[in-house]
Design a protein around this motif. Structure first.
Motif, PDB file in Angstrom:
ATOM      1  N   ALA A  30       0.833  -1.205   0.000  1.00 37.39           N
ATOM      2  CA  ALA A  30       0.000   0.000   0.000  1.00 37.39           C
ATOM      3  C   ALA A  30       0.865   1.251   0.000  1.00 37.39           C
ATOM      4  O   ALA A  30       0.553   2.238  -0.671  1.00 37.39           O
ATOM      5  N   ASP A  31       1.965   1.219   0.735  1.00 34.78           N
ATOM      6  CA  ASP A  31       2.875   2.365   0.794  1.00 34.78           C
ATOM      7  C   ASP A  31       3.482   2.636  -0.582  1.00 34.78           C
ATOM      8  O   ASP A  31       3.568   3.786  -1.011  1.00 34.78           O
ATOM      9  N   GLU A  32       3.883   1.582  -1.269  1.00 31.86           N
ATOM     10  CA  GLU A  32       4.421   1.746  -2.624  1.00 31.86           C
ATOM     11  C   GLU A  32       3.360   2.287  -3.570  1.00 31.86           C
ATOM     12  O   GLU A  32       3.629   3.157  -4.390  1.00 31.86           O
ATOM     13  N   ALA A  33       2.140   1.761  -3.455  1.00 32.59           N
ATOM     14  CA  ALA A  33       1.058   2.186  -4.344  1.00 32.59           C
ATOM     15  C   ALA A  33       0.672   3.643  -4.134  1.00 32.59           C
ATOM     16  O   ALA A  33       0.168   4.297  -5.045  1.00 32.59           O
ATOM     17  N   THR A  34       0.914   4.144  -2.930  1.00 35.90           N
ATOM     18  CA  THR A  34       0.554   5.540  -2.622  1.00 35.90           C
ATOM     19  C   THR A  34       1.781   6.442  -2.562  1.00 35.90           C
ATOM     20  O   THR A  34       1.712   7.549  -2.035  1.00 35.90           O
ATOM     21  N   ASP A  35       2.893   5.956  -3.106  1.00 34.67           N
ATOM     22  CA  ASP A  35       4.129   6.749  -3.185  1.00 34.67           C
ATOM     23  C   ASP A  35       4.576   7.249  -1.814  1.00 34.67           C
ATOM     24  O   ASP A  35       4.939   8.408  -1.652  1.00 34.67           O
ATOM     25  N   GLY A  36       4.514   6.365  -0.821  1.00 37.56           N
ATOM     26  CA  GLY A  36       5.001   6.698   0.511  1.00 37.56           C
ATOM     27  C   GLY A  36       3.996   7.371   1.431  1.00 37.56           C
ATOM     28  O   GLY A  36       4.323   7.704   2.569  1.00 37.56           O
ATOM     29  N   LEU A  37       2.775   7.551   0.973  1.00 38.71           N
ATOM     30  CA  LEU A  37       1.771   8.246   1.788  1.00 38.71           C
ATOM     31  C   LEU A  37       1.455   7.488   3.069  1.00 38.71           C
ATOM     32  O   LEU A  37       1.287   8.098   4.127  1.00 38.71           O
ATOM     33  N   MET A  38       1.430   6.171   3.012  1.00 39.19           N
ATOM     34  CA  MET A  38       1.103   5.396   4.205  1.00 39.19           C
ATOM     35  C   MET A  38       2.159   5.599   5.293  1.00 39.19           C
ATOM     36  O   MET A  38       1.826   5.734   6.470  1.00 39.19           O
ATOM     37  N   THR A  39       3.421   5.645   4.908  1.00 36.78           N
ATOM     38  CA  THR A  39       4.488   5.897   5.872  1.00 36.78           C
ATOM     39  C   THR A  39       4.350   7.289   6.462  1.00 36.78           C
ATOM     40  O   THR A  39       4.508   7.486   7.667  1.00 36.78           O
ATOM     41  N   THR A  40       4.043   8.254   5.613  1.00 36.18           N
ATOM     42  CA  THR A  40       3.861   9.633   6.085  1.00 36.18           C
ATOM     43  C   THR A  40       2.740   9.711   7.110  1.00 36.18           C
ATOM     44  O   THR A  40       2.879  10.355   8.153  1.00 36.18           O
ATOM     45  N   ILE A  41       1.645   9.023   6.840  1.00 37.23           N
ATOM     46  CA  ILE A  41       0.508   9.028   7.765  1.00 37.23           C
ATOM     47  C   ILE A  41       0.898   8.361   9.083  1.00 37.23           C
ATOM     48  O   ILE A  41       0.610   8.878  10.160  1.00 37.23           O
ATOM     49  N   ARG A  42       1.590   7.232   8.997  1.00 32.10           N
ATOM     50  CA  ARG A  42       1.986   6.537  10.220  1.00 32.10           C
ATOM     51  C   ARG A  42       2.914   7.421  11.061  1.00 32.10           C
ATOM     52  O   ARG A  42       2.762   7.515  12.276  1.00 32.10           O
TER      53      ARG A  42
END
Length: 80
Positions: free
Chosen positions: A11-23
């Motif tokens: 999911a992080d790859e698919a969203t270009d790092g957005l999931m990591t940013t949110i976490r």
């Protein structure tokens, strides 16, 4: 053999790092978030736009969960 990626990693790859940013954002205090966002995005309208995007993402998650529940129930009924 390479280790399979986790759902989060995919999911992080698919969203270009957005999931990591949110976490990372959720791991910090609100005061830290305010300081961080004020430093990089002084236009609050852009932050509101991001909040609206996140709201859409949350609704998508709820719909995904509901569809999974539907599929699980249909599968159980088909098997017997």
């Amino acid at each position: 053999m390479a280790k399979a990626k986790s759902t989060f990693e995919l999911a992080d790859e698919a969203t270009d790092g957005l999931m990591t940013t949110i976490r990372e954002m959720m791991d910090k205090s609100l005061a830290d978030n305010i300081t961080q966002f004020a430093a990089v995005e002084p236009n609050v309208l852009n932050i509101y736009e991001l909040a609206n995007m996140m709201r859409f993402g949350h609704q998508t998650l709820l719909a995904s969960t509901r569809l999974t529940m539907i599929a699980n129930n249909i599968k159980v009924e088909e098997v017997g």
